[in-house]
Design an enzyme around this catalytic site. Structure first.
Site, PDB file in Angstrom:
ATOM      1  CE  LYS A   1      75.039   9.650  69.222  1.00  0.00           C
ATOM      2  NZ  LYS A   1      74.481   8.604  69.966  1.00  0.00           N
TER       3      LYS A   1
ATOM      4  CE  LYS B   1      78.573   1.722  67.093  1.00  0.00           C
ATOM      5  NZ  LYS B   1      78.495   2.230  68.441  1.00  0.00           N
TER       6      LYS B   1
ATOM      7  CE  LYS C   1      82.902   6.268  71.971  1.00  0.00           C
ATOM      8  NZ  LYS C   1      81.935   6.793  72.938  1.00  0.00           N
TER       9      LYS C   1
HETATM   10  P1  TYM Z   1      74.954   5.609  72.432  1.00  0.00           P
HETATM   11  O1  TYM Z   1      74.512   7.001  72.703  1.00  0.00           O
HETATM   12  O2  TYM Z   1      76.198   5.382  71.648  1.00  0.00           O
HETATM   13  O3  TYM Z   1      73.803   4.803  71.733  1.00  0.00           O
HETATM   14  C1  TYM Z   1      72.482   4.806  72.265  1.00  0.00           C
HETATM   15  C2  TYM Z   1      71.848   3.444  72.070  1.00  0.00           C
HETATM   16  O4  TYM Z   1      71.817   3.113  70.683  1.00  0.00           O
HETATM   17  C3  TYM Z   1      72.407   1.831  70.473  1.00  0.00           C
HETATM   18  N1  TYM Z   1      73.099   1.840  69.189  1.00  0.00           N
HETATM   19  C4  TYM Z   1      72.866   0.961  68.214  1.00  0.00           C
HETATM   20  N2  TYM Z   1      72.033  -0.102  68.136  1.00  0.00           N
HETATM   21  C5  TYM Z   1      72.020  -0.803  66.985  1.00  0.00           C
HETATM   22  N3  TYM Z   1      72.827  -0.514  65.925  1.00  0.00           N
HETATM   23  C6  TYM Z   1      73.674   0.538  65.949  1.00  0.00           C
HETATM   24  N4  TYM Z   1      74.428   0.833  64.900  1.00  0.00           N
HETATM   25  C7  TYM Z   1      73.728   1.326  67.141  1.00  0.00           C
HETATM   26  N5  TYM Z   1      74.457   2.415  67.518  1.00  0.00           N
HETATM   27  C8  TYM Z   1      74.049   2.714  68.764  1.00  0.00           C
HETATM   28  C9  TYM Z   1      73.385   1.677  71.634  1.00  0.00           C
HETATM   29  O5  TYM Z   1      73.697   0.321  71.871  1.00  0.00           O
HETATM   30  C10 TYM Z   1      72.626   2.314  72.766  1.00  0.00           C
HETATM   31  O6  TYM Z   1      71.719   1.400  73.349  1.00  0.00           O
HETATM   32  N6  TYM Z   1      76.936   4.487  76.835  1.00  0.00           N
HETATM   33  C11 TYM Z   1      75.706   4.554  76.109  1.00  0.00           C
HETATM   34  C12 TYM Z   1      74.701   5.508  76.733  1.00  0.00           C
HETATM   35  C13 TYM Z   1      74.435   5.205  78.163  1.00  0.00           C
HETATM   36  C14 TYM Z   1      73.651   4.131  78.675  1.00  0.00           C
HETATM   37  C15 TYM Z   1      73.682   4.298  80.094  1.00  0.00           C
HETATM   38  C16 TYM Z   1      72.933   3.094  78.082  1.00  0.00           C
HETATM   39  C17 TYM Z   1      74.890   5.930  79.213  1.00  0.00           C
HETATM   40  N7  TYM Z   1      74.453   5.371  80.379  1.00  0.00           N
HETATM   41  C18 TYM Z   1      73.007   3.394  80.924  1.00  0.00           C
HETATM   42  C19 TYM Z   1      72.250   2.206  78.918  1.00  0.00           C
HETATM   43  C20 TYM Z   1      72.305   2.360  80.320  1.00  0.00           C
HETATM   44  C21 TYM Z   1      76.005   5.046  74.700  1.00  0.00           C
HETATM   45  O7  TYM Z   1      76.976   5.673  74.458  1.00  0.00           O
HETATM   46  O8  TYM Z   1      75.035   4.807  73.804  1.00  0.00           O
END
Ligand code: TYM
Length: 333
Positions: A199, A196, A114
């Site tokens: 979004k 990956k 990032k």
């Molecule tokens: P975020 O918002 O980027 O993504 C949310 C969830 O989606 C999964 N994910 C994917 N899984 C498979 N393939 C992909 N291309 C893909 N892109 C995203 C992510 O692994 C995630 O599970 N930091 C986290 C949000 C968060 C969180 C937490 C998660 C904040 N606090 C506590 C678990 C526990 C995040 O940015 O996810």
């Protein structure tokens, strides 16, 4: 709440979600919610670590609340809430910051990625992001954290911080386990299958959004990058086709072998249309239900209000314990 183990996960409201978020996270939330006391957060504070348009962030927060419910999360049974509504998240982050070292954070892959992507805004929040995530998880005495593969390193940090804190101050936090699904834990971009699916990708053809209509989904899969040999098999040398096979199998609950047999002798064209149709058939009812829910803001506000009240009770139990352990005088009520 019933006497079950606690599950916590969160998603950032940083844009319309993709089928990566769905396969890596959302669909597992639904699968697991009956077996755990589940807490699902909208990680709006995390989202502020990259520049946001405030009006769009607010809109995306409602979008995500509606999507959680449309994907089958029951807000009566599970807790659905916005992270910023429970201030214990920010408070525990501060305490955990005092047991976390900058080297641990600057080594994080996502921070490095990032930082390259947002060169003009490498702020403290971006670096501290995994500590806020650790606070999210540890506040609820969480035992299971369903995530996609890209969040594994952050979960490891949460575990390390829990263990370190417990060693220094005595048993305080449960040490959480990650739950990474067996299939499609890392859905790749349709345009660059080495990356990956995200979004925030500028190329709209690189991802399938949970808001895409069936025709758009099929069109995007038709355009997906593949190699030239026209064989539908799973292989590291064929990242594009392998990604499409993973998506197909995840949406149909088929094994790679079953899918390979099904498409033996068929060309990429037929296969891509089949993947598009299967994905669209699952996504379309979710999209419609989400849009229906979005017309009822009062209901969504009520869900978030109720969720925050329930989350807060659990969170402050842990936070008070933490404050006591580190030597802070608790405020008398
Ligand atoms: P975020 O918002 O980027 O993504 C949310 C969830 O989606 C999964 N994910 C994917 N899984 C498979 N393939 C992909 N291309 C893909 N892109 C995203 C992510 O692994 C995630 O599970 N930091 C986290 C949000 C968060 C969180 C937490 C998660 C904040 N606090 C506590 C678990 C526990 C995040 O940015 O996810």
């Amino acid at each position: 709440m019933e006497d079950k183990k606690i599950l916590f996960s969160a998603i950032q409201p940083s844009g319309i979600l993709t089928i990566g978020n769905y396969l890596g996270a959302l669909r597992n939330f639904k699968k697991l919610q009956d077996d755990y006391n589940s807490v699902f957060s909208i990680a709006d504070l995390h989202t502020l670590t990259v520049k946001q348009d405030p009006a769009i962030l607010r809109k995306n927060t409602y979008e995500l609340a509606a999507l959680y419910i449309a994907c089958g999360i029951d807000p009566e049974q599970s807790i659905v809430f916005a992270q910023s509504h429970v201030s214990a998240h920010a408070e525990l982050t501060w305490i955990l910051n005092t047991v976390c070292y900058p080297g641990e954070l600057s080594r994080m892959t996502q921070f490095k990625d990032k930082s390259l992507k947002h060169e003009d805004n490498i702020n403290m929040g971006l670096m501290d992001y995994p500590v806020l995530m650790a606070a999210d998880i540890l506040l609820y005495q969480t035992e299971l954290v369903p995530i996609g593969a890209d969040q594994k390193q952050h979960l490891e940090l949460a575990r390390d911080l829990a263990i370190r804190f417990n060693n220094r101050f005595g048993e305080t936090f449960k040490v959480p386990e990650g739950y990474i699904g067996k299939s499609a834990a890392r859905v790749m971009s349709l345009a660059e299958p080495e990356r990956k699916m995200s979004k925030s990708d500028a190329n709209l053809n690189a991802f399938i959004s949970m808001d895409d209509e069936p025709q758009t989904i099929i069109k995007k899969f038709k355009r997906a990058v593949t190699d030239s040999d026209n064989k539908i098999i799973f292989s590291p040398e064929k990242p594009g086709i392998s990604n499409l096979l993973s998506i197909y199998c995840a949406f149909t609950d088929k094994t790679f072998e079953q899918a390979e047999i099904e498409f033996e002798g068929k060309g990429y064209g037929d296969f891509k249309v089949a993947v598009g149709e299967v994905v669209a058939s699952v996504i379309e009812p979710i999209r419609q239900e989400k849009n229906r829910l979005l017309t009822d803001k009062a209901y969504l506000d009520e869900v978030l209000k109720n969720g925050a009240e329930r989350a807060e009770r659990l969170a402050y139990r842990t936070l008070n314990k933490v404050y006591k352990k580190v030597g802070l005088v608790l405020r008398k009520r």
